[in-house]
Every structure is written in C-alpha cells, then in structure tokens.
Design a protein around this motif. Structure first.
Motif, PDB file in Angstrom:
ATOM      1  N   MET A 183       0.820  -1.191   0.000  1.00 16.97           N
ATOM      2  CA  MET A 183       0.000   0.000   0.000  1.00 16.97           C
ATOM      3  C   MET A 183       0.868   1.260   0.000  1.00 16.97           C
ATOM      4  O   MET A 183       0.549   2.218  -0.699  1.00 16.97           O
ATOM      5  CB  MET A 183      -0.934   0.003   1.212  1.00 16.97           C
ATOM      6  CG  MET A 183      -2.037  -1.023   1.105  1.00 16.97           C
ATOM      7  SD  MET A 183      -3.296  -1.132   2.429  1.00 16.97           S
ATOM      8  CE  MET A 183      -2.652  -0.341   3.813  1.00 16.97           C
ATOM      9  N   VAL A 184       1.935   1.228   0.789  1.00 15.76           N
ATOM     10  CA  VAL A 184       2.808   2.403   0.852  1.00 15.76           C
ATOM     11  C   VAL A 184       3.480   2.620  -0.500  1.00 15.76           C
ATOM     12  O   VAL A 184       3.576   3.748  -0.982  1.00 15.76           O
ATOM     13  CB  VAL A 184       3.849   2.253   1.981  1.00 15.76           C
ATOM     14  CG1 VAL A 184       4.885   3.361   1.924  1.00 15.76           C
ATOM     15  CG2 VAL A 184       3.161   2.243   3.337  1.00 15.76           C
ATOM     16  N   ARG A 185       3.921   1.545  -1.122  1.00 14.67           N
ATOM     17  CA  ARG A 185       4.552   1.663  -2.444  1.00 14.67           C
ATOM     18  C   ARG A 185       3.582   2.258  -3.461  1.00 14.67           C
ATOM     19  O   ARG A 185       3.961   3.108  -4.265  1.00 14.67           O
ATOM     20  CB  ARG A 185       5.041   0.306  -2.932  1.00 14.67           C
ATOM     21  CG  ARG A 185       6.287  -0.159  -2.251  1.00 14.67           C
ATOM     22  CD  ARG A 185       6.747  -1.459  -2.825  1.00 14.67           C
ATOM     23  NE  ARG A 185       7.883  -1.954  -2.074  1.00 14.67           N
ATOM     24  CZ  ARG A 185       8.225  -3.207  -1.989  1.00 14.67           C
ATOM     25  NH1 ARG A 185       7.522  -4.123  -2.617  1.00 14.67           N
ATOM     26  NH2 ARG A 185       9.274  -3.578  -1.294  1.00 14.67           N
ATOM     27  N   GLU A 186       2.353   1.800  -3.445  1.00 15.10           N
ATOM     28  CA  GLU A 186       1.348   2.326  -4.371  1.00 15.10           C
ATOM     29  C   GLU A 186       1.095   3.811  -4.117  1.00 15.10           C
ATOM     30  O   GLU A 186       0.975   4.592  -5.052  1.00 15.10           O
ATOM     31  CB  GLU A 186       0.054   1.529  -4.245  1.00 15.10           C
ATOM     32  CG  GLU A 186       0.164   0.122  -4.783  1.00 15.10           C
ATOM     33  CD  GLU A 186      -1.078  -0.715  -4.505  1.00 15.10           C
ATOM     34  OE1 GLU A 186      -2.132  -0.140  -4.174  1.00 15.10           O
ATOM     35  OE2 GLU A 186      -0.975  -1.941  -4.607  1.00 15.10           O
ATOM     36  N   ASP A 187       1.023   4.188  -2.837  1.00 16.29           N
ATOM     37  CA  ASP A 187       0.842   5.597  -2.483  1.00 16.29           C
ATOM     38  C   ASP A 187       1.993   6.441  -3.010  1.00 16.29           C
ATOM     39  O   ASP A 187       1.790   7.501  -3.589  1.00 16.29           O
ATOM     40  CB  ASP A 187       0.783   5.764  -0.962  1.00 16.29           C
ATOM     41  CG  ASP A 187      -0.620   5.730  -0.419  1.00 16.29           C
ATOM     42  OD1 ASP A 187      -1.554   5.539  -1.207  1.00 16.29           O
ATOM     43  OD2 ASP A 187      -0.768   5.900   0.800  1.00 16.29           O
ATOM     44  N   ARG A 188       3.191   5.953  -2.799  1.00 18.46           N
ATOM     45  CA  ARG A 188       4.362   6.725  -3.243  1.00 18.46           C
ATOM     46  C   ARG A 188       4.405   6.843  -4.762  1.00 18.46           C
ATOM     47  O   ARG A 188       4.775   7.887  -5.294  1.00 18.46           O
ATOM     48  CB  ARG A 188       5.639   6.095  -2.709  1.00 18.46           C
ATOM     49  CG  ARG A 188       5.735   6.310  -1.213  1.00 18.46           C
ATOM     50  CD  ARG A 188       7.026   5.902  -0.642  1.00 18.46           C
ATOM     51  NE  ARG A 188       6.996   6.222   0.789  1.00 18.46           N
ATOM     52  CZ  ARG A 188       7.890   5.839   1.641  1.00 18.46           C
ATOM     53  NH1 ARG A 188       8.905   5.128   1.231  1.00 18.46           N
ATOM     54  NH2 ARG A 188       7.787   6.158   2.906  1.00 18.46           N
ATOM     55  N   LYS A 189       4.008   5.788  -5.432  1.00 20.57           N
ATOM     56  CA  LYS A 189       3.957   5.828  -6.901  1.00 20.57           C
ATOM     57  C   LYS A 189       2.956   6.891  -7.354  1.00 20.57           C
ATOM     58  O   LYS A 189       3.225   7.684  -8.259  1.00 20.57           O
ATOM     59  CB  LYS A 189       3.568   4.458  -7.443  1.00 20.57           C
ATOM     60  CG  LYS A 189       3.592   4.341  -8.933  1.00 20.57           C
ATOM     61  CD  LYS A 189       3.265   2.929  -9.376  1.00 20.57           C
ATOM     62  CE  LYS A 189       3.240   2.812 -10.866  1.00 20.57           C
ATOM     63  NZ  LYS A 189       2.920   1.452 -11.312  1.00 20.57           N
ATOM     64  N   GLU A 190       1.804   6.932  -6.703  1.00 20.87           N
ATOM     65  CA  GLU A 190       0.785   7.923  -7.051  1.00 20.87           C
ATOM     66  C   GLU A 190       1.281   9.339  -6.773  1.00 20.87           C
ATOM     67  O   GLU A 190       1.084  10.264  -7.571  1.00 20.87           O
ATOM     68  CB  GLU A 190      -0.505   7.660  -6.280  1.00 20.87           C
ATOM     69  CG  GLU A 190      -1.629   8.581  -6.671  1.00 20.87           C
ATOM     70  CD  GLU A 190      -2.967   8.203  -6.059  1.00 20.87           C
ATOM     71  OE1 GLU A 190      -3.949   8.872  -6.385  1.00 20.87           O
ATOM     72  OE2 GLU A 190      -3.024   7.245  -5.261  1.00 20.87           O
ATOM     73  N   VAL A 191       1.976   9.519  -5.651  1.00 19.19           N
ATOM     74  CA  VAL A 191       2.497  10.838  -5.308  1.00 19.19           C
ATOM     75  C   VAL A 191       3.542  11.287  -6.329  1.00 19.19           C
ATOM     76  O   VAL A 191       3.549  12.443  -6.759  1.00 19.19           O
ATOM     77  CB  VAL A 191       3.079  10.842  -3.873  1.00 19.19           C
ATOM     78  CG1 VAL A 191       3.896  12.092  -3.608  1.00 19.19           C
ATOM     79  CG2 VAL A 191       1.959  10.711  -2.856  1.00 19.19           C
ATOM     80  N   ARG A 192       4.415  10.371  -6.752  1.00 23.80           N
ATOM     81  CA  ARG A 192       5.406  10.718  -7.787  1.00 23.80           C
ATOM     82  C   ARG A 192       4.718  11.181  -9.062  1.00 23.80           C
ATOM     83  O   ARG A 192       5.120  12.162  -9.688  1.00 23.80           O
ATOM     84  CB  ARG A 192       6.314   9.518  -8.081  1.00 23.80           C
ATOM     85  CG  ARG A 192       7.491   9.409  -7.148  1.00 23.80           C
ATOM     86  CD  ARG A 192       8.526   8.421  -7.667  1.00 23.80           C
ATOM     87  NE  ARG A 192       8.008   7.075  -7.851  1.00 23.80           N
ATOM     88  CZ  ARG A 192       7.988   6.134  -6.925  1.00 23.80           C
ATOM     89  NH1 ARG A 192       8.473   6.374  -5.733  1.00 23.80           N
ATOM     90  NH2 ARG A 192       7.513   4.939  -7.185  1.00 23.80           N
ATOM     91  N   THR A 193       3.661  10.481  -9.447  1.00 22.31           N
ATOM     92  CA  THR A 193       2.906  10.858 -10.649  1.00 22.31           C
ATOM     93  C   THR A 193       2.307  12.253 -10.488  1.00 22.31           C
ATOM     94  O   THR A 193       2.361  13.071 -11.404  1.00 22.31           O
ATOM     95  CB  THR A 193       1.794   9.823 -10.919  1.00 22.31           C
ATOM     96  OG1 THR A 193       2.402   8.540 -11.105  1.00 22.31           O
ATOM     97  CG2 THR A 193       0.984  10.181 -12.143  1.00 22.31           C
ATOM     98  N   ILE A 194       1.770  12.521  -9.328  1.00 18.40           N
ATOM     99  CA  ILE A 194       1.168  13.826  -9.056  1.00 18.40           C
ATOM    100  C   ILE A 194       2.225  14.932  -9.140  1.00 18.40           C
ATOM    101  O   ILE A 194       2.010  15.961  -9.771  1.00 18.40           O
ATOM    102  CB  ILE A 194       0.473  13.827  -7.673  1.00 18.40           C
ATOM    103  CG1 ILE A 194      -0.798  12.975  -7.737  1.00 18.40           C
ATOM    104  CG2 ILE A 194       0.159  15.243  -7.208  1.00 18.40           C
ATOM    105  CD1 ILE A 194      -1.426  12.691  -6.394  1.00 18.40           C
TER     106      ILE A 194
END
Length: 67
Positions: A1-12
């Motif tokens: 979940m944390v990895r997915e969150d960080r991936k989304e934040v990088r995209t943002i």
C-alpha cells in the motif's frame, strides 16, 4: 500500500512540474494531495511503523524519528 501511495504521489508531482499544467489543474492536484496525505500518514503510522518495530526492535529510535 505504501509503495502504491508513493507511486501515485510521484505521478502527481510530475504533473505539477510540467510547464503546461494550468494553475487550475495545479489547484485540483493540491486538493488531491491534501486528500491523500492523511491516508498515507495513517498507513505508515498504523501499519508500516509497528511492523518495522516488531521486526527490528534495535531500530526503535530510528523508527520513532520517522514518525
């Protein structure tokens, strides 16, 4: 979940950095970040940090410094 969150934040953040991103779009992105941040923080504090503490008790102070 944390990895997915960080991936989304990088995209943002990549979207915000684009010179073609309009101020209105940047405002919507900021709203999204404000929405996501408490969820990410909760996941870290309630799930990730306790697991790290359990697996690596010698790192307790390092984990606390990340809170």
């Amino acid at each position: 979940m944390v990895r997915e969150d960080r991936k989304e934040v990088r995209t943002i953040f990549r979207e915000v950095q684009k010179p073609t991103t309009t101020p209105g779009r940047k405002g919507r992105i900021a709203e999204k970040v404000i929405e996501l941040l408490p969820v990410h923080t909760s996941i870290e504090n309630d799930v990730m940090y306790p697991r790290v503490r359990a697996f690596f008790p010698a790192l307790e102070q390092d984990v606390l410094d990340c809170d």
